[in-house]
Write an enzyme that holds these catalytic residues in place. Structure first.
Site, PDB file in Angstrom:
ATOM      1  N   HIS A  29      32.627  36.604  47.255  1.00 40.09           N
ATOM      2  CA  HIS A  29      32.219  35.641  46.212  1.00 40.09           C
ATOM      3  C   HIS A  29      30.886  34.987  46.598  1.00 40.09           C
ATOM      4  CE1 HIS A  29      36.819  35.078  45.690  1.00 40.09           C
ATOM      5  NE2 HIS A  29      36.413  35.686  44.589  1.00 40.09           N
ATOM      6  N   LYS A  53      49.330  32.187  37.652  1.00 36.55           N
ATOM      7  CA  LYS A  53      49.017  33.208  38.673  1.00 36.55           C
ATOM      8  C   LYS A  53      49.646  32.852  40.017  1.00 36.55           C
ATOM      9  CE  LYS A  53      44.884  35.597  37.080  1.00 36.55           C
ATOM     10  NZ  LYS A  53      43.511  36.013  37.398  1.00 36.55           N
ATOM     11  N   ARG A 102      33.170  45.022  42.132  1.00 34.49           N
ATOM     12  CA  ARG A 102      33.239  45.740  43.407  1.00 34.49           C
ATOM     13  C   ARG A 102      33.196  47.249  43.217  1.00 34.49           C
ATOM     14  NH1 ARG A 102      38.016  42.075  45.225  1.00 34.49           N
ATOM     15  NH2 ARG A 102      38.443  42.777  43.124  1.00 34.49           N
ATOM     16  N   SER A 140      40.457  38.313  47.382  1.00 34.81           N
ATOM     17  CA  SER A 140      41.326  37.192  47.788  1.00 34.81           C
ATOM     18  C   SER A 140      42.743  37.708  48.033  1.00 34.81           C
ATOM     19  CB  SER A 140      41.350  36.128  46.698  1.00 34.81           C
ATOM     20  OG  SER A 140      40.070  35.626  46.485  1.00 34.81           O
TER      21      SER A 140
HETATM   22  O1  PNS Z   1      39.287  35.479  40.076  1.00 36.00           O
HETATM   23  P1  PNS Z   1      40.046  35.953  38.858  1.00 36.00           P
HETATM   24  O2  PNS Z   1      41.520  35.602  38.973  1.00 36.00           O
HETATM   25  O3  PNS Z   1      39.827  37.411  38.563  1.00 36.00           O
HETATM   26  O4  PNS Z   1      39.449  35.116  37.617  1.00 36.00           O
HETATM   27  C1  PNS Z   1      39.945  35.293  36.319  1.00 36.00           C
HETATM   28  C2  PNS Z   1      39.481  34.154  35.405  1.00 36.00           C
HETATM   29  C3  PNS Z   1      39.906  32.814  35.959  1.00 36.00           C
HETATM   30  C4  PNS Z   1      37.973  34.200  35.277  1.00 36.00           C
HETATM   31  C5  PNS Z   1      40.135  34.399  34.007  1.00 36.00           C
HETATM   32  O5  PNS Z   1      41.517  34.546  34.157  1.00 36.00           O
HETATM   33  C6  PNS Z   1      39.839  33.262  33.029  1.00 36.00           C
HETATM   34  O6  PNS Z   1      38.759  33.146  32.522  1.00 36.00           O
HETATM   35  N1  PNS Z   1      40.855  32.416  32.799  1.00 36.00           N
HETATM   36  C7  PNS Z   1      40.757  31.306  31.879  1.00 36.00           C
HETATM   37  C8  PNS Z   1      41.583  31.582  30.610  1.00 36.00           C
HETATM   38  C9  PNS Z   1      40.783  32.415  29.638  1.00 36.00           C
HETATM   39  O7  PNS Z   1      39.748  32.030  29.159  1.00 36.00           O
HETATM   40  N2  PNS Z   1      41.306  33.613  29.316  1.00 36.00           N
HETATM   41  C10 PNS Z   1      40.668  34.505  28.362  1.00 36.00           C
HETATM   42  C11 PNS Z   1      39.690  35.449  29.048  1.00 36.00           C
HETATM   43  S1  PNS Z   1      40.394  37.032  29.089  1.00 36.00           S
END
Ligand code: PNS
Length: 183
Positions: A29, A53, A102, A140
Site C-alpha cells: 500500500h 469483512k 498486483r 493484508s
Molecule cells: O482493501 P479492500 O478491502 O480491497 O477495499 C475495498 C473497499 C473498501 C475499497 C470497497 O469495499 C469499498 O469501497 N467499500 C465501501 C462500500 C462501497 O462503496 N461499495 C461499492 C463499491 S463496489
C-alpha cells in the site's frame, strides 16, 4: 478566468483518494501512496469501516497505524469512512480513486468495483497503479495468515504493524529469523 475543476482546490491541488480496508497497511500500500505522490498534490487514505469483512484490527487501530507511518508526510491525509465510497468521495476534493493492482488475479474484483463506482457517479474514475515487483505478493490477508502462524513479516509491513500483529496473535516480540537455504 477558467473555472477551477473539482480536485484542483487552490489549497489542496490535485487530490486522489486511496480507499481500502488497510487491515493492516502493508509496504505494498505504502509503495502505491509514495508513487501517487509523484502525480498528485495530496493523497487521502480512506479506511473503510467495513465490519462485515470482520477486520482483525478496529478502525481506530488501523487509523493509528497508518497515521503513525505518514506522520511526517503532510501530503498524505488519513481518514475513515462508512457507507458508499462514492458518497465519501463527493465530500472531498478528490478527482480520482486510486487503487493498487498486483497481478491478473486482482483485475476482476477491481474491474467490478471501478465499474460499479462509475455507474454510481459517472464523473468518477479509478486510476490503477501497478504495485512494485518487491511487493506484488504482499496482501493484508496473507500478512495476517503468516503472522498468525508465527512467520516473519518484517520488511513487508511497518515495524509498528509487526508489533501490533504480534500482540494480536500473542507471539514473542523478538525478531523472527527468516528461514533460508543455509539453515
Ligand atoms: O482493501 P479492500 O478491502 O480491497 O477495499 C475495498 C473497499 C473498501 C475499497 C470497497 O469495499 C469499498 O469501497 N467499500 C465501501 C462500500 C462501497 O462503496 N461499495 C461499492 C463499491 S463496489
Amino acid at each position: 478566468m477558467a473555472k477551477r475543476k473539482k480536485g484542483e482546490d487552490k489549497d489542496m491541488g490535485k487530490v486522489a483518494i486511496y480507499p481500502g480496508s488497510f487491515d493492516p497497511i502493508t509496504y505494498g500500500h505504502i509503495d502505491v501512496v509514495e508513487r501517487a505522490l509523484e502525480i498528485f498534490d495530496k493523497v487521502i487514505i480512506a479506511i473503510a469501516e467495513n465490519e462485515e469483512k470482520r477486520p482483525l484490527f478496529s478502525v481506530e487501530d488501523r487509523l493509528q497505524m497508518v497515521k503513525a507511518f505518514f506522520k511526517d508526510t503532510p501530503k498524505v491525509l488519513v481518514d475513515s469512512f462508512k457507507g458508499l465510497l462514492v458518497d465519501y468521495v463527493a465530500k472531498t476534493n478528490a478527482i480520482v480513486i486510486l487503487r493498487g493492482l498486483r497481478a491478473t488475479s486482482d483485475f476482476e474484483y477491481e474491474f467490478h468495483m471501478a465499474s460499479m463506482n462509475r455507474s454510481l457517479n459517472t464523473h468518477l474514475d479509478t486510476l490503477f497503479m501497478m504495485t512494485s515487483k518487491d511487493y506484488f505478493f504482499v496482501s493484508s490477508r496473507t500478512i495476517k495468515e503468516v503472522a498468525r502462524l508465527g512467520g516473519g513479516v518484517e520488511g513487508l509491513v511497518p515495524d509498528l504493524v509487526v508489533s501490533r500483529l504480534k500482540e494480536k496473535f500473542k507471539l514473542p516480540v523478538t525478531k523472527k529469523k527468516q528461514i533460508g537455504w543455509d539453515d
